[in-house]
Design a protein around this motif. Structure first.
Motif, PDB file in Angstrom:
ATOM      1  N   ASN A 151      -8.497   1.514  -6.198  1.00  0.00           N
ATOM      2  CA  ASN A 151      -7.135   1.603  -6.724  1.00  0.00           C
ATOM      3  C   ASN A 151      -6.791   0.470  -7.372  1.00  0.00           C
TER       4      ASN A 151
ATOM      5  N   PRO B 298      -4.935  -1.346 -11.017  1.00  0.00           N
ATOM      6  CA  PRO B 298      -3.585  -1.051 -11.630  1.00  0.00           C
ATOM      7  C   PRO B 298      -3.954  -0.013 -12.700  1.00  0.00           C
TER       8      PRO B 298
ATOM      9  N   GLY C 208     -10.635  -4.302  -6.470  1.00  0.00           N
ATOM     10  CA  GLY C 208      -9.208  -4.509  -6.485  1.00  0.00           C
ATOM     11  C   GLY C 208      -8.612  -4.160  -5.097  1.00  0.00           C
ATOM     12  N   THR C 209      -9.188  -4.880  -4.203  1.00  0.00           N
ATOM     13  CA  THR C 209      -8.687  -4.564  -2.726  1.00  0.00           C
ATOM     14  C   THR C 209      -7.411  -4.866  -2.342  1.00  0.00           C
ATOM     15  N   GLY C 210      -6.543  -5.634  -2.755  1.00  0.00           N
ATOM     16  CA  GLY C 210      -5.228  -6.102  -2.513  1.00  0.00           C
ATOM     17  C   GLY C 210      -5.254  -6.565  -1.080  1.00  0.00           C
TER      18      GLY C 210
ATOM     19  N   ASP D  23     -11.412  -8.898  -5.502  1.00  0.00           N
ATOM     20  CA  ASP D  23     -10.187  -8.769  -6.403  1.00  0.00           C
ATOM     21  C   ASP D  23     -10.261  -9.778  -7.369  1.00  0.00           C
ATOM     22  N   ILE D  24      -9.422  -9.735  -8.319  1.00  0.00           N
ATOM     23  CA  ILE D  24      -9.197 -10.983  -9.452  1.00  0.00           C
ATOM     24  C   ILE D  24      -8.350 -11.933  -8.799  1.00  0.00           C
ATOM     25  N   SER D  25      -7.609 -11.643  -7.924  1.00  0.00           N
ATOM     26  CA  SER D  25      -6.410 -12.524  -7.418  1.00  0.00           C
ATOM     27  C   SER D  25      -7.057 -13.144  -6.061  1.00  0.00           C
TER      28      SER D  25
ATOM     29  N   PRO E 206       0.955  -1.088  -0.010  1.00  0.00           N
ATOM     30  CA  PRO E 206      -0.090  -0.069  -0.081  1.00  0.00           C
ATOM     31  C   PRO E 206       0.874   1.235  -0.025  1.00  0.00           C
TER      32      PRO E 206
ATOM     33  N   GLY F 105     -13.163 -12.104  -8.537  1.00  0.00           N
ATOM     34  CA  GLY F 105     -13.699 -11.842  -9.578  1.00  0.00           C
ATOM     35  C   GLY F 105     -13.285 -10.663 -10.459  1.00  0.00           C
ATOM     36  N   ASP F 106     -13.693 -10.519 -11.508  1.00  0.00           N
ATOM     37  CA  ASP F 106     -13.412  -9.376 -12.379  1.00  0.00           C
ATOM     38  C   ASP F 106     -14.237  -8.036 -12.078  1.00  0.00           C
ATOM     39  N   LEU F 107     -13.519  -6.950 -11.603  1.00  0.00           N
ATOM     40  CA  LEU F 107     -14.012  -5.791 -11.434  1.00  0.00           C
ATOM     41  C   LEU F 107     -15.375  -5.735 -10.329  1.00  0.00           C
TER      42      LEU F 107
ATOM     43  N   LEU G 208      -0.115  -8.229 -12.072  1.00  0.00           N
ATOM     44  CA  LEU G 208      -1.579  -7.748 -12.043  1.00  0.00           C
ATOM     45  C   LEU G 208      -2.127  -6.732 -11.147  1.00  0.00           C
ATOM     46  N   ALA G 209      -1.203  -6.110 -10.340  1.00  0.00           N
ATOM     47  CA  ALA G 209      -1.587  -5.132  -9.433  1.00  0.00           C
ATOM     48  C   ALA G 209      -0.988  -4.083 -10.066  1.00  0.00           C
TER      49      ALA G 209
ATOM     50  N   THR H  73      -2.531   6.499  -1.822  1.00  0.00           N
ATOM     51  CA  THR H  73      -3.871   5.820  -1.490  1.00  0.00           C
ATOM     52  C   THR H  73      -4.552   6.436  -0.462  1.00  0.00           C
TER      53      THR H  73
HETATM   54  C1  LIG Z   1      -2.799  -1.362  -7.720  1.00  0.00           C
HETATM   55  S1  LIG Z   1      -3.467  -2.731  -6.731  1.00  0.00           S
HETATM   56  C2  LIG Z   1      -4.227  -2.070  -5.291  1.00  0.00           C
HETATM   57  C3  LIG Z   1      -4.398  -2.808  -3.949  1.00  0.00           C
HETATM   58  C4  LIG Z   1      -4.927  -2.077  -3.032  1.00  0.00           C
HETATM   59  N1  LIG Z   1      -6.281  -1.289  -3.339  1.00  0.00           N
HETATM   60  C5  LIG Z   1      -4.217  -0.930  -2.551  1.00  0.00           C
HETATM   61  O1  LIG Z   1      -4.660   0.339  -2.729  1.00  0.00           O
HETATM   62  O2  LIG Z   1      -3.211  -0.988  -1.718  1.00  0.00           O
HETATM   63  C6  LIG Z   1      -4.614  -3.438  -7.626  1.00  0.00           C
HETATM   64  C7  LIG Z   1      -5.459  -4.651  -7.279  1.00  0.00           C
HETATM   65  O3  LIG Z   1      -6.360  -5.087  -8.086  1.00  0.00           O
HETATM   66  C8  LIG Z   1      -6.531  -6.265  -8.492  1.00  0.00           C
HETATM   67  N2  LIG Z   1      -6.877  -6.334  -9.831  1.00  0.00           N
HETATM   68  C9  LIG Z   1      -6.579  -6.136 -11.032  1.00  0.00           C
HETATM   69  N3  LIG Z   1      -7.084  -6.309 -12.045  1.00  0.00           N
HETATM   70  C10 LIG Z   1      -8.604  -6.711 -11.380  1.00  0.00           C
HETATM   71  C11 LIG Z   1      -9.960  -6.679 -12.204  1.00  0.00           C
HETATM   72  N4  LIG Z   1      -9.818  -6.863 -13.346  1.00  0.00           N
HETATM   73  N5  LIG Z   1     -10.745  -6.904 -11.182  1.00  0.00           N
HETATM   74  C12 LIG Z   1     -10.615  -6.848  -9.790  1.00  0.00           C
HETATM   75  N6  LIG Z   1      -9.307  -6.947  -9.318  1.00  0.00           N
HETATM   76  C13 LIG Z   1      -8.317  -6.477  -9.972  1.00  0.00           C
HETATM   77  C14 LIG Z   1      -5.011  -6.688  -8.390  1.00  0.00           C
HETATM   78  O4  LIG Z   1      -4.915  -8.161  -8.236  1.00  0.00           O
HETATM   79  C15 LIG Z   1      -4.546  -6.072  -7.187  1.00  0.00           C
HETATM   80  O5  LIG Z   1      -4.698  -6.714  -5.981  1.00  0.00           O
END
Ligand SMILES: C[S@@+](CC[C@H](N)C(=O)[O-])C[C@H]1O[C@@H](n2cnc3c(N)ncnc32)[C@H](O)[C@@H]1O
Length: 289
Positions: A192, A194, A125-127, A148-150, A98, A175-177, A215-216, A102
Motif C-alpha cells: 500500500n 502512496p 512501504g510498511t508504515g 520503508d523509505i522512512s 491505517p 530503502g526505496d521499494l 511521504l505516505a 487496506t
Molecule cells: C500509504 S502509506 C501505507 C502504510 C501502511 N502500509 C498502511 O497500509 O497503513 C505508504 C508508506 O510507503 C512509504 N514509502 C513511500 N515511498 C516509498 C518508497 N519509494 N519505498 C519504500 N517505501 C516508501 C511511506 O514512508 C509510507 O510509510
C-alpha cells in the motif's frame, strides 16, 4: 466559597461546542474520545457517570488534548493508536493511519495461502506495519520482509511487530521499494504505497494533508509513479507463481492492469478487486516463469 465543579455532561457539551466551532470532523465523538482518554476510561464508562463533577487535575488533563483536536489533529495520533483488522496498532505522525480499505489486502492474502502454509512475503512501504503484522499473525508459518523509505516509519513498525510478538519472523529494511530485497525468493508482495496525485492535494481533508506524512500520501503528480519501478523489481524477486497485491487509488486500477500486461507476458491472472465501498482498490497479478 469555591465555584461548583463542572460535570462530565457539561464538559462533553462544551467540548463538542468548541470542536464544532473549530470545524473538526465528528465533534461529539471526538469530545467523548478525548475525555475518555484523558480520564483513563473507555467511552462506555463516560455514559455511566455523566453527572460526576470533574476535578481541576482532571480538567487539566483534558484541555491540552482538546486543544490538539481543535487544530484538526487526527484522533488516532492523539490517542496514539488505531485498530486494523481487529488488532491494536501504535501510530505516530511518522506513519499513515491505517485505513479500513487496506484490510482488503489481508482478505486477498487469505484467499491465496492456507493458514498453516509456510511462505515468504514482503510488505513494501510498511508504515505502521499494519499489513505485515496482521499477515504474520494470521499465517504463523510465514516469514516477512518489511521495507520503508522512512526510518521513522520503520521504528513504528518495529514497535508494532514486537507488541504482537512477530518481530522474530520479520526482517526490516530501510530503502526505496525493493532495492535491497533483490535476489530473494518471495511468494507474495503486498504494497500500500502512496498513490494520491500531488495535483489532488487541494481536495484532501485538512486532517489528512496537514498531519499525515507527505511521504505516505503522494505518489508523484498523478499518484501512480511508484507502481512501474515496483513491478520491474517484483519480476526479480518473485518465485514462479508469486503474486503482487497492490493497493491503488480511485481510477488507477484499469490503467495499472494495462501497464502490467504491456510490461511482460510473464504476468498472468491480472485482476481488480473492489473494497467494501465498491471502489476498485487492489490490483493482483501473478508472475509465471
Ligand atoms: C500509504 S502509506 C501505507 C502504510 C501502511 N502500509 C498502511 O497500509 O497503513 C505508504 C508508506 O510507503 C512509504 N514509502 C513511500 N515511498 C516509498 C518508497 N519509494 N519505498 C519504500 N517505501 C516508501 C511511506 O514512508 C509510507 O510509510
Amino acid at each position: 466559597m469555591s465555584p461548583s465543579r463542572p460535570t462530565l455532561r457539561e464538559i462533553l457539551a462544551k467540548s463538542t461546542q468548541f470542536l464544532t466551532t473549530k470545524q473538526v470532523d465528528s465533534p461529539r465523538l471526538s469530545a467523548e474520545l478525548v475525555t475518555a482518554h484523558a480520564l483513563g476510561l473507555n467511552r462506555l464508562d463516560l455514559f455511566l457517570d455523566l453527572d460526576k463533577p470533574l476535578s481541576e487535575p482532571e480538567l487539566a488533563r483534558i484541555r491540552p488534548l482538546l486543544a490538539r483536536r481543535g487544530t484538526g489533529e487526527p484522533m488516532a495520533y492523539i490517542l496514539g493508536r488505531r485498530e486494523f483488522y481487529g488488532l491494536d496498532f501504535h501510530v505516530s505522525p511518522e506513519v499513515l493511519i491505517p485505513r479500513p480499505d487496506t484490510e482488503l489486502g489481508v482478505e486477498l492474502a487469505l484467499k491465496l495461502f492456507d493458514r498453516e502454509q509456510s511462505f515468504c512475503f514482503v510488505d513494501v512501504g510498511t508504515g505502521s506495519g499494519a499489513l505485515c503484522v496482521t499477515l504474520l499473525k494470521l499465517f504463523p508459518q510465514a516469514r516477512a520482509v518489511a521495507t520503508d523509505i522512512s526510518s521513522g516509519a520503520l521504528n513504528v513498525a518495529t514497535g508494532n511487530l514486537r507488541r504482537h510478538g512477530v518481530d522474530h519472523r520479520c526482517l526490516r529494511i530501510r530503502g526505496d521499494l525493493l532495492r535491497h530485497v533483490k535476489g530473494r525468493s518471495l511468494d507474495l508482495i503486498v504494497a500500500n504505497l502512496p498513490y494520491i496525485g500531488e495535483k489532488e492535494a487541494k481536495s484532501l481533508s485538512r486532517e489528512v494533508v496537514a498531519f499525515e506524512p507527505s511521504l505516505a500520501l503522494f505518489g508523484g503528480l498523478e499518484g501512480d509513479e511508484l507502481f512501474p519501478p515496483l513491478l520491474r523489481d517484483a519480476q526479480e524477486v518473485l518465485v514462479n507463481g508469486g503474486v503482487v497485491l497492490l493497493e491503488v487509488g480511485t481510477g488507477q486500477a484499469p490503467g495499472l492492469c494495462e501497464r502490467i500486461r504491456d510490461m511482460s507476458p510473464r504476468w498472468a491472472d491480472i485482476a481488480i478487486h473492489n473494497d467494501l465501498a465498491g471502489h476498485e482498490r487492489y490490483v493482483q497479478a501473478r508472475l509465471r516463469w
